[in-house]
Enzyme design. Structure first.
Site, PDB file in Angstrom:
ATOM      1  N   GLY A  71       0.810  -1.215   0.000  1.00  0.00           N
ATOM      2  CA  GLY A  71       0.000   0.000   0.000  1.00  0.00           C
ATOM      3  C   GLY A  71       0.844   1.265   0.000  1.00  0.00           C
ATOM      4  O   GLY A  71       0.519   2.242  -0.687  1.00  0.00           O
ATOM      5  N   SER A 199      -3.303  -3.495  -0.551  1.00  0.00           N
ATOM      6  CA  SER A 199      -2.222  -4.278   0.047  1.00  0.00           C
ATOM      7  C   SER A 199      -2.739  -5.659   0.444  1.00  0.00           C
ATOM      8  O   SER A 199      -3.725  -5.761   1.188  1.00  0.00           O
ATOM      9  CB  SER A 199      -1.728  -3.522   1.282  1.00  0.00           C
ATOM     10  OG  SER A 199      -0.591  -4.136   1.803  1.00  0.00           O
ATOM     11  N   THR A 237      12.339  -6.918 -10.172  1.00  0.00           N
ATOM     12  CA  THR A 237      11.821  -8.262 -10.444  1.00  0.00           C
ATOM     13  C   THR A 237      10.556  -8.502  -9.622  1.00  0.00           C
ATOM     14  O   THR A 237      10.516  -8.212  -8.425  1.00  0.00           O
ATOM     15  CB  THR A 237      12.895  -9.318 -10.097  1.00  0.00           C
ATOM     16  OG1 THR A 237      14.045  -9.011 -10.862  1.00  0.00           O
ATOM     17  CG2 THR A 237      12.421 -10.729 -10.406  1.00  0.00           C
ATOM     18  N   CYS A 330      -3.098  12.808  21.084  1.00  0.00           N
ATOM     19  CA  CYS A 330      -1.853  13.399  21.593  1.00  0.00           C
ATOM     20  C   CYS A 330      -2.201  14.425  22.669  1.00  0.00           C
ATOM     21  O   CYS A 330      -3.084  15.250  22.466  1.00  0.00           O
ATOM     22  CB  CYS A 330      -1.099  14.133  20.488  1.00  0.00           C
ATOM     23  SG  CYS A 330      -0.939  13.204  18.961  1.00  0.00           S
TER      24      CYS A 330
HETATM   25  C1  LIG Z   1      -4.942   2.882   5.333  1.00  0.00           C
HETATM   26  C2  LIG Z   1      -3.589   2.328   5.082  1.00  0.00           C
HETATM   27  N1  LIG Z   1      -2.850   2.823   4.076  1.00  0.00           N
HETATM   28  C3  LIG Z   1      -1.630   2.345   3.783  1.00  0.00           C
HETATM   29  C4  LIG Z   1      -1.063   1.340   4.538  1.00  0.00           C
HETATM   30  C5  LIG Z   1       0.285   0.835   4.170  1.00  0.00           C
HETATM   31  O1  LIG Z   1       0.202  -0.415   3.564  1.00  0.00           O
HETATM   32  P1  LIG Z   1       1.480  -1.386   3.469  1.00  0.00           P
HETATM   33  O2  LIG Z   1       1.755  -1.859   4.839  1.00  0.00           O
HETATM   34  O3  LIG Z   1       1.083  -2.455   2.537  1.00  0.00           O
HETATM   35  O4  LIG Z   1       2.605  -0.569   2.909  1.00  0.00           O
HETATM   36  C6  LIG Z   1      -1.784   0.810   5.613  1.00  0.00           C
HETATM   37  C7  LIG Z   1      -1.197  -0.242   6.468  1.00  0.00           C
HETATM   38  O5  LIG Z   1      -1.414  -0.282   7.650  1.00  0.00           O
HETATM   39  C8  LIG Z   1      -3.081   1.317   5.882  1.00  0.00           C
HETATM   40  O6  LIG Z   1      -3.822   0.838   6.898  1.00  0.00           O
END
Ligand SMILES: Cc1ncc(COP(=O)(O)O)c(C=O)c1O
Length: 379
Positions: A71, A199, A237, A330
């Site tokens: 992701g 992802s 790759t 926070c």
């Molecule tokens: C909303 C969101 N975006 C992006 C990511 C990043 O994905 P990846 O761990 O595959 O790089 C995550 C992972 O926790 C996520 O929850």
């Protein structure tokens, strides 16, 4: 001691069926897909079959699916190249995005002379769509980047509406669908998006592999330079076993979507009700207690009343065998804590726990968790 995994928004266990289809690609079909000999061609065919599987599920063209390392890479590529290849000068996003999006946009703000606007979100993480529309009045090439489902609180975007608004205002639309892919039936003939990020490890596929959808109208340059893989879009790759596993995992997710969703919603409802009944002053962050489309059915984010015992809740749940994540907003002057809960205006003294479910969780596990929390918070 039971071991209970309720951190599926962080990562999910691999499905046995996915492992099975991946295994031959470690020891038998190991050619480099860029090689033109038989071993290479066999590997290439597996990747193209996987691409077709993904494209068929999403109702898009195979030429719009690009495999990535996950992701983060998909988000970085889409947003950076919208700026560098498509001339985007204005990005509209929210303060609730994952850091893969937020930090990419902040980096571009510093280095690429773009303007960033943050759309207003309410105390449950819902986007103010009127504000979004008004931000698009700016007469510069623009991109809207809004996540489909928030990874901490589960609040969902009305992705159809945002796609429509972007189309009306000639803005590009990128959506981080990392949490919803595999938990939502995307039909890209119906939703007009420019970029999506996904992802595999969030839907019972392997880690380190994902994909981006890039609408065919958008011709962007590569983000990673190197070989000609992924039709010159992404050098390196290919992770063949990962790509094959991703496609299988997505097929499984689509084929049992209704059944899994109903089952997981049952778990979430039970846990939410039991916590409300048994723990005084429990609240839910975002829309996460909602059982409708305003919340991702896999996430329940619970806010506990402040106490020394509640402060130790995550740690003590871990000791009791329950894996969850959490945090709190926070406190002023510190940046330790959740940027999402902070943006919602959550009270920093109230600890929050994110329970995130999968089809592999069970009702007895929910019962165990409630009883454990009772003992930890009330005893
Ligand atoms: C909303 C969101 N975006 C992006 C990511 C990043 O994905 P990846 O761990 O595959 O790089 C995550 C992972 O926790 C996520 O929850």
């Amino acid at each position: 001691l039971q071991k209970i995994y309720l951190d599926n928004a962080a990562s999910t266990p691999l499905s046995p069926e996915v492992l099975e289809v991946m295994l031959p690609y470690f020891t038998q079909i190991y050619g480099n897909p860029s090689s033109i000999h038989a071993h290479g061609r066999q590997a290439r065919a597996a990747i193209e079959k996987a691409r077709k599987q993904v494209a068929n599920l999403l109702h898009c063209s195979t030429s719009e699916v690009f495999f990535t390392s996950g992701g983060t890479e998909a988000d970085n590529t889409a947003i950076s190249q919208a700026v560098h290849s498509l001339g985007v000068q204005h990005i509209i996003t929210s303060k609730l995005e994952h850091h893969a999006v937020l930090h990419t946009i902040q980096y571009l703000e510093k280095t690429a002379n773009i303007t960033v606007s943050y759309v207003t979100t309410d105390s449950r993480g819902n986007v103010d769509y009127d504000h979004l529309q008004s931000l698009m009045a700016w007469p510069k090439a623009g991109l809207v980047s809004l996540m489909h489902a928030n990874n901490e609180i589960g609040t969902m975007l009305n992705i159809d509406l945002v796609a429509e608004l972007c189309m009306q205002n000639a803005y590009l639309f990128h959506s981080d669908t990392v949490q919803s892919m595999g938990h939502y039936l995307f039909d890209l003939q119906q939703i007009k998006v420019d970029f999506l990020a996904a992802s595999a490890h969030k839907f019972h596929g392997p880690k380190g592999v994902g994909f981006m959808y890039i609408n065919t109208e958008n011709k962007i340059k590569p983000y990673l330079h190197g070989g000609a893989q992924e039709r010159n879009m992404r050098g390196g790759t290919e992770n063949i076993s990962g790509i094959v596993g991703l496609a299988k995992a997505l097929e499984l997710a689509y084929s049992s979507f209704e059944k899994d969703k109903a089952y997981i919603l049952g778990l979430k409802k039970h846990l939410a009700n039991a916590l409300l009944e048994q723990i005084p002053d429990v609240e839910f962050n975002g829309n996460s207690a909602n059982l409708d489309d305003s919340s991702l059915y896999t996430v329940l984010n619970v806010s506990f009343p402040p106490s020394e015992k509640a402060d130790m809740l995550l740690f003590n749940l871990d000791i009791a065998g329950v894996s969850v994540s959490g945090g709190s907003a926070c406190a002023s002057g510190s940046d330790i804590g959740s940027h999402v809960l902070t943006a919602l205006g959550a009270a920093p003294e109230r600890p929050s726990v994110r329970f995130s479910f999968s089809k592999f969780n069970t009702m007895p596990e929910m019962e165990y968790v409630v009883q454990t929390i009772r003992q930890l918070v009330l005893a």
